[in-house]
Design a protein around this motif. Sequence first.
Motif, mmCIF file in Angstrom:
data_model
loop_
_atom_site.group_PDB
_atom_site.id
_atom_site.type_symbol
_atom_site.label_atom_id
_atom_site.label_comp_id
_atom_site.label_asym_id
_atom_site.label_seq_id
_atom_site.Cartn_x
_atom_site.Cartn_y
_atom_site.Cartn_z
ATOM 1 N N MET A 1 0.971 -1.220 0.042
ATOM 2 C CA MET A 1 -0.096 0.026 0.088
ATOM 3 C C MET A 1 0.760 1.198 -0.090
ATOM 4 S SD MET A 1 -3.526 0.671 2.269
ATOM 5 C CE MET A 1 -2.354 0.142 3.785
ATOM 6 N N SER A 2 0.616 1.978 -0.986
ATOM 7 C CA SER A 2 1.246 3.263 -1.195
ATOM 8 C C SER A 2 2.980 3.115 -1.887
ATOM 9 C CB SER A 2 1.434 4.248 -0.089
ATOM 10 O OG SER A 2 2.342 3.908 0.728
ATOM 11 N N ASN A 3 3.380 1.766 -1.392
ATOM 12 C CA ASN A 3 4.698 1.862 -1.788
ATOM 13 C C ASN A 3 5.200 0.680 -3.113
ATOM 14 O OD1 ASN A 3 5.728 3.191 0.702
ATOM 15 N ND2 ASN A 3 5.292 1.329 1.807
ATOM 16 N N THR A 4 4.294 -0.101 -2.837
ATOM 17 C CA THR A 4 4.535 -1.089 -4.086
ATOM 18 C C THR A 4 3.388 -1.040 -4.986
ATOM 19 O OG1 THR A 4 4.132 -3.041 -2.962
ATOM 20 C CG2 THR A 4 6.313 -2.448 -3.079
ATOM 21 N N ASP B 1 -0.540 0.891 -5.665
ATOM 22 C CA ASP B 1 -1.140 2.278 -5.636
ATOM 23 C C ASP B 1 -0.168 3.313 -5.326
ATOM 24 O OD1 ASP B 1 -3.939 1.024 -6.299
ATOM 25 O OD2 ASP B 1 -4.291 0.374 -4.185
ATOM 26 N N GLN B 2 0.791 3.328 -5.759
ATOM 27 C CA GLN B 2 1.933 4.219 -5.536
ATOM 28 C C GLN B 2 1.084 5.759 -5.896
ATOM 29 O OE1 GLN B 2 5.513 3.396 -7.626
ATOM 30 N NE2 GLN B 2 6.063 1.740 -6.060
ATOM 31 N N HIS B 3 1.770 6.965 -4.951
ATOM 32 C CA HIS B 3 1.226 8.203 -5.160
ATOM 33 C C HIS B 3 2.207 8.892 -5.190
ATOM 34 C CE1 HIS B 3 -1.091 11.586 -3.900
ATOM 35 N NE2 HIS B 3 -1.988 11.063 -4.306
ATOM 36 N N GLY B 4 1.909 10.042 -6.097
ATOM 37 C CA GLY B 4 3.254 11.002 -6.307
ATOM 38 C C GLY B 4 3.775 11.864 -4.955
ATOM 39 N N ARG B 5 2.675 11.803 -3.870
ATOM 40 C CA ARG B 5 2.985 12.690 -2.831
ATOM 41 C C ARG B 5 3.138 12.011 -1.612
ATOM 42 N NH1 ARG B 5 -0.620 16.118 -1.762
ATOM 43 N NH2 ARG B 5 -2.274 15.325 -2.743
ATOM 44 N N TRP B 6 2.007 11.061 -1.457
ATOM 45 C CA TRP B 6 1.926 10.266 -0.119
ATOM 46 C C TRP B 6 2.579 9.022 -0.205
ATOM 47 C CZ3 TRP B 6 -2.132 11.051 4.005
ATOM 48 C CH2 TRP B 6 -2.744 12.226 4.066
ATOM 49 N N ARG B 7 2.963 8.569 1.358
ATOM 50 C CA ARG B 7 3.842 7.450 1.491
ATOM 51 C C ARG B 7 3.390 7.058 2.732
ATOM 52 N NH1 ARG B 7 8.958 5.803 3.278
ATOM 53 N NH2 ARG B 7 9.626 4.154 2.667
ATOM 54 N N LEU B 8 2.975 5.944 2.963
ATOM 55 C CA LEU B 8 2.856 5.386 4.306
ATOM 56 C C LEU B 8 4.132 4.587 4.871
ATOM 57 C CD1 LEU B 8 0.877 4.678 6.274
ATOM 58 C CD2 LEU B 8 -0.120 2.822 5.170
ATOM 59 N N THR B 9 4.533 4.771 6.076
ATOM 60 C CA THR B 9 5.599 3.799 6.663
ATOM 61 C C THR B 9 4.974 3.342 7.786
ATOM 62 O OG1 THR B 9 6.321 5.676 8.356
ATOM 63 C CG2 THR B 9 6.833 5.607 5.973
ATOM 64 N N SER B 10 5.711 2.511 8.634
ATOM 65 C CA SER B 10 5.148 1.814 9.935
ATOM 66 C C SER B 10 5.384 2.893 10.974
ATOM 67 C CB SER B 10 6.093 0.604 10.138
ATOM 68 O OG SER B 10 7.317 1.151 10.477
ATOM 69 N N ARG B 11 5.736 3.999 10.851
ATOM 70 C CA ARG B 11 6.039 4.807 12.212
ATOM 71 C C ARG B 11 4.954 6.209 11.893
ATOM 72 N NH1 ARG B 11 11.813 6.320 12.930
ATOM 73 N NH2 ARG B 11 11.095 7.273 14.698
ATOM 74 N N TYR B 12 4.793 6.507 10.425
ATOM 75 C CA TYR B 12 4.457 7.875 10.361
ATOM 76 C C TYR B 12 4.069 7.949 8.720
ATOM 77 C CZ TYR B 12 9.299 8.733 9.122
ATOM 78 O OH TYR B 12 10.522 8.672 8.536
ATOM 79 N N ILE B 13 3.531 9.173 8.541
ATOM 80 C CA ILE B 13 3.074 9.273 6.926
ATOM 81 C C ILE B 13 3.903 10.344 6.311
ATOM 82 C CG2 ILE B 13 1.195 10.349 5.433
ATOM 83 C CD1 ILE B 13 -0.605 8.787 7.614
ATOM 84 N N GLU B 14 4.469 10.163 5.363
ATOM 85 C CA GLU B 14 5.030 11.229 4.569
ATOM 86 C C GLU B 14 4.281 12.016 3.451
ATOM 87 O OE1 GLU B 14 8.672 9.307 3.021
ATOM 88 O OE2 GLU B 14 9.928 9.270 4.855
ATOM 89 N N VAL B 15 4.461 13.178 3.388
ATOM 90 C CA VAL B 15 4.004 13.773 2.122
ATOM 91 C C VAL B 15 5.208 14.583 1.282
ATOM 92 C CG1 VAL B 15 2.318 15.685 1.395
ATOM 93 C CG2 VAL B 15 1.626 13.816 3.098
ATOM 94 N N ASP B 16 5.173 14.332 0.144
ATOM 95 C CA ASP B 16 6.472 15.145 -0.342
ATOM 96 C C ASP B 16 7.745 14.872 0.111
ATOM 97 O OD1 ASP B 16 4.916 16.158 -2.537
ATOM 98 O OD2 ASP B 16 4.184 17.732 -1.091
ATOM 99 N N GLY B 17 7.825 13.621 0.702
ATOM 100 C CA GLY B 17 9.024 13.048 1.426
ATOM 101 C C GLY B 17 9.431 13.572 2.756
ATOM 102 N N ARG B 18 8.387 14.327 3.441
ATOM 103 C CA ARG B 18 8.550 14.851 4.866
ATOM 104 C C ARG B 18 7.386 14.113 5.847
ATOM 105 N NH1 ARG B 18 5.396 19.384 6.164
ATOM 106 N NH2 ARG B 18 5.967 20.256 7.926
ATOM 107 N N PRO B 19 7.872 13.866 6.746
ATOM 108 C CA PRO B 19 6.917 13.401 7.895
ATOM 109 C C PRO B 19 5.837 14.484 8.187
ATOM 110 C CG PRO B 19 9.308 13.033 8.437
ATOM 111 C CD PRO B 19 9.323 13.949 7.354
#
Length: 754
Positions: A1-4, A6-24
């Motif tokens: 999800m979000s990584n491999t 339904d990838q997104h240009g801005r949003w990315r989900l990690t196990s600790r926080y959410i990143e938008v444009d590479g920033r937590p």
Amino acid sequence: MSNTEDQHGRWRLTSRYIEVDGRPIVPVSGEIHFSRLPRNRWEDRLRLMKAGGITVVACYVFWIHHEQTEGQARFDGNLDVAAFVRLCADLDLDVVLRIGPWAHGEVRNGGFPDWVQAAAVEHRTNDAAYLALVERWFNRLGAELQGLTGPGSNVVGIQLDNELYDQPRHLTALKKLARAAGLDAPIWTATAWGGADVPEEEVLPVFGGYGDGFWVDADAPWDPTFRQHYFFSHQWDDPGIGADLREKFSGSNAAPPRSPSAFYPPATCELTGGMATAYQRRPWPRGEDVAAVANNKIGSGSGWQGYYMFTGGTNPAGGLQESQATGYPNDLPVFDYDFHAPIGAAGRLAPSFGLLRRQHAFLAAFGDRLAPMPSTLPDQVPAGVEDSETLRWALRSDGRSGFVFITWHQPHIPLPDYGGAQFSLSLPADTVTFPHQPIAIPAGTIAAWPVNLDIAGVRLGWATASALTLLGPEAAPTLVLTAEAGIEAQLCLAEGTVLEGPATAVGGNTHVIDTAGSASVTARSVEGSLKILVLPADLADEAWALDTPRGRELVLSAGPLWVGADGLLAGRSVGSPSVRRYSTASCQFEEVRPVSAEPGAARQTIDAALIRAAAPVPASFGSLAGRAAAPADGDMEERAEVYRIDATAAFPPREGKGHAELEIAWAGDVARLLVDGIVVADRFWDGSPWVIETHDAGIRPGAEILLQILPLPKDAKVGVPLAAQRRRDDADGDLAALDKVELIDWTTWQEAPA
């Protein structure tokens, strides 16, 4: 999800926080239902939400609102979900679509159209006949949203079903159907409270937290499932949400609480923004009640703050609300879905709005630091929900710097002032003990105090004032803090740092700030300098941190405020506006020059004549599952007292522009407003003011406006807030009263161009 997938240009989900444009970040989502609002009010509400710190708009897509007749799905007017998503994009707001197909939301059949509810299928399962119905609906929704979801879109989340407890394979099947229909998002979610079994490899579990609820019995004491949210905790499950429906429809209680997921950061979608009003129980959460729960979740490690509701609304006509008539245990108002939300159904801001706005400004300014910081609870934690002696606080820290969160407030059972608070933080580098002398924490304190905060080469060791925001360029920033009511604002700076301005040194590199008014000081170290603005507690609720084309600005306004399409400030006020903007150059607040129509009579009392006395009212209109039923239309017509409201000269011809409110102070059981013989609004009494936007209700000069008030019998099994119950107890017999009807004519203004 979000990584491999339904990838997104801005949003990315990690196990600790959410990143938008590479920033937590810590996203802040607020629920608003486009189908419960006139389309011409969408932009007003969205701009207010954004000004209040909402970064993500969450909304149910109620199937029953769109396809009441099979095969005749509607997306016109205020049902145009694609237009709503586009408008959010225009306003730089991301969106989470809660597509169901079952949604609840206090809607008839939980959002199923009647023809779906009556279908011979196994609802909310992988029954092929049921999935065929859902597939057709998802395909229709996907066609409407074609091109509006995907890698570059502002649709960043999709929730599947709602409050589904034991069907993980069904959630997976729904996700496949939605993706096949062209719906796409980097984050897929499912509600996980009540011990729900969700497929964590497919969805992000999201949680909630309500400090009170309409779904418990009328005379029930304050339930532990509500009380727990006034404590810091690393347990995110809430077995109380939806318990009445779970027991009604599945015959089972909640499973043991879910443990936090190792896959995902803790995320919420239904923190209390207020509470709906059912007939048999009518909670009225106050501003501090809402803000306390939110602050606790941030301090407990929240990676996503999500509120339900953030903006109230009005149900479509036609009996589409949750009711006992459709097999649910609760009767809800036919129209009213104000929810006591931060932004009410009429657009009126509740006190919770200002309190939450301060927290959201903090998250916007410091979220990149906060998001990776885990939460730590103190060695001594409260013994249980009955503990009103142990201070409630938590630390979020990266091991060097962090924030101490304090929440010393709860409703129903008031807390005493806490004496002798002093914090000792064992960080890897050193132990920070502050303040140097123990201080009292007044009841009602909701705070976020910085520790070892490094900004522009200056280290703030600690402060007994809450971090609000950062202004100005990174090279020369201004840190804004807000003082707490009843607590001396102290700043402790690193050794060798000089503080200039209205401050008194008290030893140990600590300074007391004079907060009789706004205080601007400058801290200078060998590495740099930092301006610090400390707002007094009485101004903090007027503070707005707004991102404009000129950068982030701090503005003081008691009335609603937002940034217009031209990048200038705009808002509305009762009478002439008073708005001030902080200048980081002069370190002063400067008046904002507004352009507006001449304000009229801002508030005027409207005549209301009693034209029919009430008839005797029974103590009960029936019940289901031991819960009182609301009166029927016939009961209101036959038994309510009736007032005629004189609108001949009072109401301005708005034509959908501007903003005018009818505010009704009343007491009783149920009230309805009729315009030219048609019921346009209703309300269950809980002691709060009833606010109706005049144009949206069809009120205009010359219209016949009638107000029906049904008396509340002393013996009715209806639970109301304490203040309302006292008035009920003091009444001589059944309670029915009309205290005042007022028209509030708001002045809409815009900032004059430079």
